[in-house]
Enzyme design. Structure first.
Site, mmCIF file in Angstrom:
data_model
loop_
_atom_site.group_PDB
_atom_site.id
_atom_site.type_symbol
_atom_site.label_atom_id
_atom_site.label_comp_id
_atom_site.label_asym_id
_atom_site.label_seq_id
_atom_site.Cartn_x
_atom_site.Cartn_y
_atom_site.Cartn_z
ATOM 1 N N ASP A 2 24.559 65.342 -36.550
ATOM 2 C CA ASP A 2 23.222 65.382 -36.234
ATOM 3 C C ASP A 2 22.656 65.939 -37.367
ATOM 4 O O ASP A 2 22.947 66.654 -38.137
ATOM 5 C CB ASP A 2 22.766 66.229 -35.251
ATOM 6 C CG ASP A 2 22.199 65.659 -34.085
ATOM 7 O OD1 ASP A 2 21.544 64.641 -33.993
ATOM 8 O OD2 ASP A 2 22.869 66.171 -32.901
ATOM 9 N N ASN A 50 22.501 55.837 -28.525
ATOM 10 C CA ASN A 50 22.008 55.331 -29.825
ATOM 11 C C ASN A 50 21.518 54.087 -29.874
ATOM 12 O O ASN A 50 20.950 53.560 -30.870
ATOM 13 C CB ASN A 50 23.039 55.783 -30.869
ATOM 14 C CG ASN A 50 23.207 57.411 -31.210
ATOM 15 O OD1 ASN A 50 24.135 57.926 -31.438
ATOM 16 N ND2 ASN A 50 22.030 57.992 -31.101
HETATM 17 C C1 FPP Z 1 23.010 61.566 -36.454
HETATM 18 O O1 FPP Z 1 21.860 61.834 -37.424
HETATM 19 C C2 FPP Z 1 23.691 60.567 -36.852
HETATM 20 C C3 FPP Z 1 24.090 59.380 -36.263
HETATM 21 C C4 FPP Z 1 23.349 58.762 -34.957
HETATM 22 C C5 FPP Z 1 24.906 58.398 -36.999
HETATM 23 C C6 FPP Z 1 26.249 58.879 -37.800
HETATM 24 C C7 FPP Z 1 27.297 57.665 -38.003
HETATM 25 C C8 FPP Z 1 27.331 57.226 -39.143
HETATM 26 C C9 FPP Z 1 26.712 57.715 -40.420
HETATM 27 C C10 FPP Z 1 27.917 55.997 -39.342
HETATM 28 C C11 FPP Z 1 29.439 56.178 -40.031
HETATM 29 C C12 FPP Z 1 30.342 56.810 -39.395
HETATM 30 C C13 FPP Z 1 31.285 57.624 -39.749
HETATM 31 C C14 FPP Z 1 32.224 58.373 -38.721
HETATM 32 C C15 FPP Z 1 31.650 57.792 -40.987
HETATM 33 P P1 FPP Z 1 20.224 61.346 -36.893
HETATM 34 O O2 FPP Z 1 20.074 60.052 -37.200
HETATM 35 O O3 FPP Z 1 20.290 61.446 -35.310
HETATM 36 O O4 FPP Z 1 19.342 62.244 -37.726
HETATM 37 P P2 FPP Z 1 18.209 63.277 -37.021
HETATM 38 O O5 FPP Z 1 18.758 63.853 -35.672
HETATM 39 O O6 FPP Z 1 17.867 64.088 -38.328
HETATM 40 O O7 FPP Z 1 17.233 62.192 -36.794
#
Ligand code: FPP
Length: 221
Positions: A2, A50
């Site tokens: 996160d 998501n």
């Molecule tokens: C959470 O941050 C992150 C995600 C929902 C996506 C994570 C997935 C990747 C980076 C794709 C690649 C995967 C791997 C395993 C390398 P957020 O967007 O919820 O951030 P926020 O809480 O600050 O809005």
């Protein structure tokens, strides 16, 4: 994982730059976990919920995941790491499914560490799915115990998590490994995922080692 979006915001960058930086953390944490001898590591990369993000961001995430797997496959092989997916892969984009299938099958015999990617994952649906499989198999409810039931989860054959780390200051479980986390220790940190590095992992592990895990028993003296 996160905090990618917030990390980008704080650096005056578009959200997707936070996701890019997030893959660098993923790479660092996989390598450090392997170096430390951790045998099972799960990254919660994409939840069932998501999908409600803007279409562009979802597309970007799956492209990024594909690039990540393509570029990391040789490292996974060299470091003897097996890749597993937890979640409903059938609903993922075709190109992603193909890369996942290829990476999982290539790494199938690797034994030093299991790297689980939770993708299109929901803990509640995982439990419902396991119930469905048990019913389909016609198992006698009288003979069904916790150990047998856990064989129908995505994590079949793997131990329950000892430690669950949540980054970016959120203090909730968000549908993650609901069945498996019954006795897990939790570690919450304000650090945003893109800033979560090997030193942060060490901090979480040091905190974990100081805890006394009693699994509901009285502490022995
Ligand atoms: C959470 O941050 C992150 C995600 C929902 C996506 C994570 C997935 C990747 C980076 C794709 C690649 C995967 C791997 C395993 C390398 P957020 O967007 O919820 O951030 P926020 O809480 O600050 O809005």
């Amino acid at each position: 994982m996160d905090g990618n979006g917030r990390w980008a915001g704080r650096h005056g960058l578009p959200r997707v730059e936070g996701h890019k930086q997030g893959t660098r953390s993923a790479r660092a944490i996989v390598e450090e976990s392997r170096r430390l001898g951790i045998q099972h590591l799960t990254l919660y990369a994409f939840s069932k919920e998501n999908w409600s993000r803007p279409r562009d961001e979802v597309d970007f995430l799956f492209n990024l995941l594909g690039e990540f797997l393509n570029s990391e496959l040789s490292t996974l092989m060299r470091q003897n790491i097996r890749l597993n997916i937890l979640g409903e892969t059938g609903e993922l984009p075709l190109a992603t499914r193909k890369i996942l299938q290829m990476a999982c099958s290539r790494t199938r015999s690797n034994q030093s560490m299991q790297l689980n990617l939770a993708l299109n994952y929901s803990g509640r649906l995982e439990i419902l799915r396991a119930c469905g499989l048990v019913l389909e198999k016609g198992l006698d409810p009288g003979n069904l115990d916790e150990q047998e039931f856990s064989r129908y989860l995505y994590t079949s054959g793997q131990p329950d998590p000892d430690l669950i780390i949540r980054t970016s200051g959120e203090i909730r479980i968000s549908n993650f490994l609901l069945y498996q986390s019954a006795y897990s220790e939790f570690y919450f940190t304000e650090t945003l995922w893109p800033d979560f590095d090997a030193a942060e992992l060490h901090r979480a592990l040091e905190d974990y080692y100081l805890r006394s895990r009693r699994f509901g028993r009285v502490e022995s003296v």
